[in-house]
Design a protein around this motif. Structure first.
Motif, short mmCIF file in Angstrom:
data_model
loop_
_atom_site.label_atom_id
_atom_site.label_comp_id
_atom_site.label_asym_id
_atom_site.label_seq_id
_atom_site.Cartn_x
_atom_site.Cartn_y
_atom_site.Cartn_z
N TYR A 127 0.89 -1.16 0.00
CA TYR A 127 0.00 0.00 0.00
C TYR A 127 0.92 1.20 0.00
O TYR A 127 1.40 1.61 1.05
CB TYR A 127 -0.88 0.02 1.25
CG TYR A 127 -1.82 -1.18 1.37
CD1 TYR A 127 -3.01 -1.22 0.66
CD2 TYR A 127 -1.50 -2.25 2.21
CE1 TYR A 127 -3.86 -2.30 0.77
CE2 TYR A 127 -2.35 -3.33 2.33
CZ TYR A 127 -3.53 -3.35 1.62
OH TYR A 127 -4.37 -4.42 1.73
N ALA B 245 2.77 -4.81 2.83
CA ALA B 245 1.84 -5.61 3.64
C ALA B 245 2.13 -7.10 3.50
O ALA B 245 1.98 -7.86 4.45
CB ALA B 245 0.40 -5.31 3.23
N ALA C 205 -2.27 -12.22 13.76
CA ALA C 205 -2.73 -11.07 14.52
C ALA C 205 -3.29 -10.01 13.58
O ALA C 205 -3.13 -10.10 12.36
CB ALA C 205 -1.57 -10.49 15.33
N ASN C 206 -3.93 -9.02 14.16
CA ASN C 206 -4.41 -7.89 13.39
C ASN C 206 -3.27 -7.23 12.64
O ASN C 206 -2.22 -6.97 13.21
CB ASN C 206 -5.01 -6.86 14.36
CG ASN C 206 -6.48 -6.68 14.10
OD1 ASN C 206 -6.92 -6.86 12.96
ND2 ASN C 206 -7.23 -6.35 15.12
N GLY C 207 -3.46 -6.99 11.35
CA GLY C 207 -2.42 -6.32 10.58
C GLY C 207 -1.36 -7.25 10.03
O GLY C 207 -0.39 -6.80 9.42
N ALA C 208 -1.55 -8.56 10.19
CA ALA C 208 -0.55 -9.52 9.73
C ALA C 208 -0.53 -9.63 8.21
O ALA C 208 0.48 -10.02 7.62
CB ALA C 208 -0.81 -10.89 10.35
N GLY C 209 -1.64 -9.30 7.58
CA GLY C 209 -1.71 -9.38 6.12
C GLY C 209 -2.68 -10.42 5.59
O GLY C 209 -2.65 -10.78 4.41
N LYS C 210 -3.57 -10.88 6.47
CA LYS C 210 -4.53 -11.91 6.04
C LYS C 210 -5.49 -11.37 4.98
O LYS C 210 -5.66 -11.96 3.91
CB LYS C 210 -5.34 -12.41 7.26
CG LYS C 210 -4.48 -12.90 8.41
CD LYS C 210 -5.31 -13.37 9.60
CE LYS C 210 -6.16 -12.30 10.25
NZ LYS C 210 -5.43 -11.23 10.94
N SER C 211 -6.10 -10.23 5.29
CA SER C 211 -7.04 -9.65 4.31
C SER C 211 -6.32 -9.27 3.03
O SER C 211 -6.86 -9.43 1.93
CB SER C 211 -7.72 -8.42 4.90
OG SER C 211 -8.45 -8.76 6.04
N SER C 212 -5.10 -8.77 3.18
CA SER C 212 -4.34 -8.38 1.98
C SER C 212 -4.10 -9.59 1.08
O SER C 212 -4.12 -9.47 -0.15
CB SER C 212 -3.01 -7.76 2.38
OG SER C 212 -3.23 -6.64 3.20
N1 ADP Z 1 -5.93 0.34 2.42
C1 ADP Z 1 -4.78 0.29 3.12
N2 ADP Z 1 -3.91 1.33 3.05
C2 ADP Z 1 -2.76 1.31 3.73
N3 ADP Z 1 -2.36 0.30 4.50
C3 ADP Z 1 -3.17 -0.77 4.61
C4 ADP Z 1 -4.42 -0.82 3.94
N4 ADP Z 1 -5.02 -1.99 4.24
C5 ADP Z 1 -4.16 -2.63 5.06
N5 ADP Z 1 -3.07 -1.91 5.30
C6 ADP Z 1 -1.93 -2.30 6.11
O1 ADP Z 1 -1.43 -3.53 5.64
C7 ADP Z 1 -1.11 -4.39 6.69
C8 ADP Z 1 -1.89 -5.68 6.57
O2 ADP Z 1 -3.25 -5.40 6.69
P1 ADP Z 1 -4.38 -6.53 6.55
O3 ADP Z 1 -4.09 -7.36 5.37
O4 ADP Z 1 -5.71 -5.85 6.58
O5 ADP Z 1 -4.18 -7.37 7.88
P2 ADP Z 1 -5.14 -8.42 8.59
O6 ADP Z 1 -6.27 -8.72 7.70
O7 ADP Z 1 -4.28 -9.60 8.85
O8 ADP Z 1 -5.57 -7.78 9.87
C9 ADP Z 1 -1.41 -3.63 7.97
O9 ADP Z 1 -0.22 -3.07 8.44
C10 ADP Z 1 -2.36 -2.56 7.55
O10 ADP Z 1 -2.22 -1.42 8.34
#
Ligand code: ADP
Ligand code: MG
Lengths: 233, 301
Positions: free
Chosen positions: A11, A16, A35-42
């Motif tokens: 991003y 990420a 954990a939160n922010g690990a990159g699962k959703s990404s």
């Molecule tokens: N739209 C975005 N813009 C900037 N940074 C992002 C965005 N979405 C996620 N991040 C960052 O990318 C990292 C991984 O996020 P994410 O994949 O959402 O984690 P998870 O789903 O595991 O909680 C985090 O550090 C988050 O802050």
């Protein structure tokens, strides 16, 4: 069925995903914990093409799909039910489902709608209600039902149990198991690692954009590090 | 007298509503005010003028049937304007997707100036007089007098709005426009090609604006290349009045604005006719920024 190799995603300046490698075989439930922010959703966003990748590859059913547009990826049979449900609030339950089947041929739509409503009878009772007026649990059901409308081979669920009452959580997990029994492959992202490892075949642990552990769900449940970090002791 | 003003207001309000729909639809999918929309409407009026002037050169079956001829005029003007809308988005807005909000606004102004000058150079700066086609002889009924042209305009604008309403609510593509308006990210995830939906939205809005342009040309009898400026601002006012992004709101806002203008011109002063719209715009923005039918929580323009 699905293989990610050294996948990278950023991003802007934020990295990420820093080289994620994982695979999902047909018919499995694979869990992604972290954990939160690990990159699962990404990871899921990269697979569904909603966010571009900056390195590595994604291969689905023998074909490279990284950086294809999302609608082409849906057409190949990957459905992504995102974090936070994202129901189309002003659209009726029926319209939400029709949008889930946006890429179906006209003659398939009515039949598929009946099939999906068969799995979620409660949605049938609310078919003309606006999606935004459903309860949280019903919205999650609708989100999953909508994701199933396109007849996917691989269903990706991002934190489907988040914010739901325990009885609803149980229902969601039962639904996922039932879907697996119909032959669906599931890639599941969960905060609720215990329950997720309970129903899945294999799992991966993600930490700050990298896979740090992987194995069968049983082995992960017994792993000291997983127990400490994700299973609450 | 009141009924007379009301009827005149509805006639003109229908056109405002048709143009306002274009603003509101585009705002829905892109959260962007397409300030070049008024120019599309103006081009629609010019296309109407060109096509109607061609009547003597038309095949006999068209010359023989006025309704059929007008249908062809509206249809061709609307289709050409749809293409204008399609390319307007593709050239002026698409490359700026994700840029700061002010950037596409400046691009819109540029497009607006370009289109105005293009029409001025190709069609001349002087007013163009619409050839008389539909009967202008007033029919009187219970103290209210109206022309067949007026009835045609009212009927066509309502029919077009019904068509749009059907498209938006009853077809897969129309539902996809509404889905994209609520959540473009999710729309892409269900397999909607969001770029296509945005193109279709511009085309639908331009289609309606072109029809409004032909109607206004027929109604007032003369057009000018600056027509899109005032028409655009008034229709934008109508869209804001009804609640920007809200489809029924644009329809209500358009008729309401037309009626207010007609009543204002009838009872107060017709010289201030064009000022009422601006009063309303300011009043709405101050007292009810979300518009009459808009949700209060809506993101503000
Ligand atoms: N739209 C975005 N813009 C900037 N940074 C992002 C965005 N979405 C996620 N991040 C960052 O990318 C990292 C991984 O996020 P994410 O994949 O959402 O984690 P998870 O789903 O595991 O909680 C985090 O550090 C988050 O802050
Ligand atoms: Mg997440």
């Amino acid at each position: 069925m699905l293989r990610l190799t050294d996948l990278e995603l950023r991003y802007g300046p934020i990295r990420a995903l820093k080289g994620v490698t994982l695979d999902v075989a047909a018919g499995e439930i694979v869990t992604l914990i972290g954990a939160n922010g690990a990159g699962k959703s990404s990871t899921l966003k990269a697979i569904s093409g909603i966010h571009g990748t900056s390195g590595g590859s994604i291969v689905f059913a023998g074909r490279r799909i990284d950086n294809l547009p999302p609608h082409e990826i849906v057409a190949l049979g990957i459905s992504h039910c995102p974090e936070g449900r994202r129901i189309f609030g002003d659209l009726s339950v029926r319209e939400n489902l029709l949008m889930g089947g946006y890429l179906l041929a006209k003659h398939e739509m009515a039949g598929r709608l009946d099939e999906v409503l068969g799995l979620f009878p409660r949605l049938g009772e609310r078919i003309h209600q606006a999606g935004g007026t459903l309860s949280g649990g019903e919205q999650q059901m609708l989100a999953i039902a909508r994701a199933l409308m396109c007849k996917p081979g691989l269903l990706m669920l991002d934190e489907p149990s988040l914010g739901l009452a325990p009885i609803m959580v149980e229902k969601i997990f039962e639904t996922i198991v039932a879907l697996k029994q119909t032959g669906l492959t599931v890639l599941l992202v969960e905060q609720n690692a215990g329950a997720a490892l309970e129903i899945s075949d294999r799992g991966y642990v993600l930490e700050i954009g990298q896979v740090t552990l992987s194995g069968t769900s049983a082995a992960l449940r017994d792993d000291q590090r997983v127990a400490q970090a994700y299973l609450g002791g | 007298m009141f009924l007379q003003h009301l009827l005149n207001g509805i006639t003109i309000g229908g056109s405002y509503a048709l143009i306002a729909l274009g603003y509101t639809l585009v705002y829905g999918v892109l959260k962007l005010i397409n300030f070049a929309h008024g120019e599309i409407y103006m081009i629609g009026a010019y296309l109407g003028f060109i096509l109607i002037s061609l009547l003597p050169a038309m095949p006999p079956f068209l010359q023989g049937s006025l309704p059929l001829f007008l249908l062809v005029v509206f249809g061709i003007a609307a289709m050409i304007c749809s293409l204008y809308g399609f390319y307007l988005e593709k050239i002026c807005y698409r490359p700026l997707r994700g840029a700061p909000k002010l950037t596409p606004l400046i691009s819109a102004l540029g497009a607006s100036i370009f289109l105005q000058n293009f029409v001025m150079i190709s069609m001349g700066a002087k007013d163009r007089i619409f050839p008389q086609t539909i009967g202008m002889r007033a029919i009187s009924l219970g103290g209210v007098s109206f022309t067949p042209l007026q009835l045609t305009i009212i009927f066509s604008s309502i029919a077009l709005m019904a068509l749009l309403y059907w498209f938006i609510n009853r077809t897969r593509l129309g539902t996809a426009i509404r889905a994209t308006s609520t959540d473009p990210f999710m729309a892409a995830l269900v397999g909607i090609n969001v770029d296509t939906v945005i193109s279709v939205t511009f085309m639908a809005g331009s289609f309606l604006a072109a029809c409004a342009g032909v109607m206004i040309g027929l109604y007032y009898g003369s057009i000018n290349f600056t027509l899109g400026y005032l028409g655009g601002i008034k229709a934008f006012t109508a869209a804001v009045l009804g609640g920007i992004g809200n489809v029924p709101g644009a329809m209500v806002g358009g008729f309401l604005l037309g009626i207010i203008e007609a009543l204002g011109a009838g009872y107060f002063s017709s010289e201030y006719k064009d000022v009422y719209a601006f009063f309303i715009l300011i009043a709405v923005l101050v007292f009810r920024p979300a518009g009459l039918l808009g949700k209060r929580s809506d993101e503000r323009a």
